[in-house]
Write a protein that holds these residues in place. Sequence first.
Motif, mmCIF file in Angstrom:
data_model
loop_
_atom_site.group_PDB
_atom_site.id
_atom_site.type_symbol
_atom_site.label_atom_id
_atom_site.label_comp_id
_atom_site.label_asym_id
_atom_site.label_seq_id
_atom_site.Cartn_x
_atom_site.Cartn_y
_atom_site.Cartn_z
ATOM 1 N N GLU A 254 69.586 62.132 -2.160
ATOM 2 C CA GLU A 254 68.882 61.284 -1.259
ATOM 3 C C GLU A 254 69.336 61.494 0.205
ATOM 4 O O GLU A 254 68.648 61.875 1.029
ATOM 5 N N ASN B 284 62.463 54.251 -5.455
ATOM 6 C CA ASN B 284 62.579 52.791 -4.783
ATOM 7 C C ASN B 284 63.124 51.933 -6.077
ATOM 8 O O ASN B 284 62.349 52.016 -6.939
ATOM 9 N N LYS C 216 67.713 63.763 2.815
ATOM 10 C CA LYS C 216 67.374 62.731 3.805
ATOM 11 C C LYS C 216 65.859 62.167 3.382
ATOM 12 O O LYS C 216 65.066 61.902 4.477
ATOM 13 N N VAL C 217 65.572 61.797 2.307
ATOM 14 C CA VAL C 217 64.338 61.235 1.974
ATOM 15 C C VAL C 217 64.684 60.280 0.936
ATOM 16 O O VAL C 217 65.822 60.356 0.200
ATOM 17 N N ARG C 218 63.872 59.231 0.452
ATOM 18 C CA ARG C 218 64.174 58.306 -0.554
ATOM 19 C C ARG C 218 63.296 58.895 -1.633
ATOM 20 O O ARG C 218 61.925 59.214 -1.582
ATOM 21 N N LEU C 219 63.868 59.136 -2.793
ATOM 22 C CA LEU C 219 63.292 59.649 -3.983
ATOM 23 C C LEU C 219 62.961 58.470 -5.153
ATOM 24 O O LEU C 219 61.776 58.688 -5.529
ATOM 25 N N GLY D 7 59.414 61.877 -4.170
ATOM 26 C CA GLY D 7 60.352 61.902 -5.524
ATOM 27 C C GLY D 7 59.641 62.720 -6.680
ATOM 28 O O GLY D 7 60.407 63.580 -7.375
ATOM 29 N N VAL E 81 72.219 59.979 -7.768
ATOM 30 C CA VAL E 81 70.765 59.972 -7.368
ATOM 31 C C VAL E 81 70.741 59.652 -5.726
ATOM 32 O O VAL E 81 70.036 60.268 -4.812
ATOM 33 N N SER E 82 71.838 58.911 -5.228
ATOM 34 C CA SER E 82 71.955 58.684 -3.744
ATOM 35 C C SER E 82 72.596 59.739 -3.155
ATOM 36 O O SER E 82 72.000 59.863 -1.893
ATOM 37 N N TYR F 21 68.779 63.577 -12.099
ATOM 38 C CA TYR F 21 67.963 62.905 -11.401
ATOM 39 C C TYR F 21 66.507 62.862 -12.490
ATOM 40 O O TYR F 21 65.568 62.172 -12.854
ATOM 41 N N THR G 84 58.920 57.632 -5.538
ATOM 42 C CA THR G 84 58.285 57.880 -4.508
ATOM 43 C C THR G 84 57.423 58.983 -4.637
ATOM 44 O O THR G 84 57.534 60.181 -5.725
ATOM 45 N N TYR H 16 59.980 66.262 -5.790
ATOM 46 C CA TYR H 16 61.112 66.978 -5.967
ATOM 47 C C TYR H 16 61.352 67.096 -7.499
ATOM 48 O O TYR H 16 62.054 67.961 -7.863
#
Length: 298
Positions: free
Chosen positions: A41, A50, A45-48, A62, A37-38, A10, A59, A65
């Motif tokens: 996420e 888009n 439980k977050v979107r790193l 992201g 990467v998915s 990542y 994000t 993190y």
Amino acid sequence: MDKLRKMALYCRVVELGSFVAAAQDQNVSPAIVGRHVSDLEAMLKVRLINRTTRSMEVTEVGHRYYQGCKISLAQLAALEQDMTNEEGEALSGIIRLAAPEGLGAPHLLSAIESFQGFYPNILFDLVLDNGQTDFISENVDLSIRLAISMQDSSLIVRKLTDTRLCFYAAPSYLAKHGTPKKLEDLDQHACLAFGASRFGDSWPIVTDMGLSKYRLPWRVVVNQTQFYRKALMKGMGIGLLPEIMVAEQAEDGSLTPLSLDVTLPEVGIYAVYPNREFQPKRVSLFLKHLAERFGKVE
């Protein structure tokens, strides 16, 4: 692939700016990169990131993190290396060192050369830049900074030594235009400013009111020490620099120090590094080596 490997992968996506570039860097397919990467996420439980078919954008969470991953991975690598060294193996690895370009030669090159005499398997990636260091994005282990005072930060700061500021001019300039005796005399001289200083287009001087900025209509403003020194040596005017950066030129007579009736502040030379619980052994040893060479051993 375990979680640490996913974190490292990542980080490469963020640093290289694309899944394809990270896949090429790690010798895997873009699909594998995207899947892992998915996975992160899903676990978090977050979107790193888009992403679309044509672009990606990290994000806000992201970015946070990513910074945490870099610190955690660096701490783990340092801990593993220290455990390896305790088994008696030779120290190795790379030290990424950032510093003002005016300190590169001969000071840091000499320190690196002598250090590698003791530890030949430790390599250096030397980044010479007059700007501030972003330890996370630039992956820097240690930064050397010159400052009159260090601002509070989350970084660890260790003073190595002090150096004085001094006015300098070439003998050819002084022979042609005379030698100033007072600060006010500089109004009649060509003066050059070092634009990379945090004082910008001003010179720092000490007055009864404290530290002040002194500004003149500069003949030339230069943002690199090497060219600033050359401009002074060519007789283009009078400049202000730390003594440590002009030691060779003052010794060989190509630049003459000037004594004016003004008090100039001392400049501290600092080693700065991230607040990491596990600093790599190679970095701590080089930091000690620098302190010894600059004469400030703790």
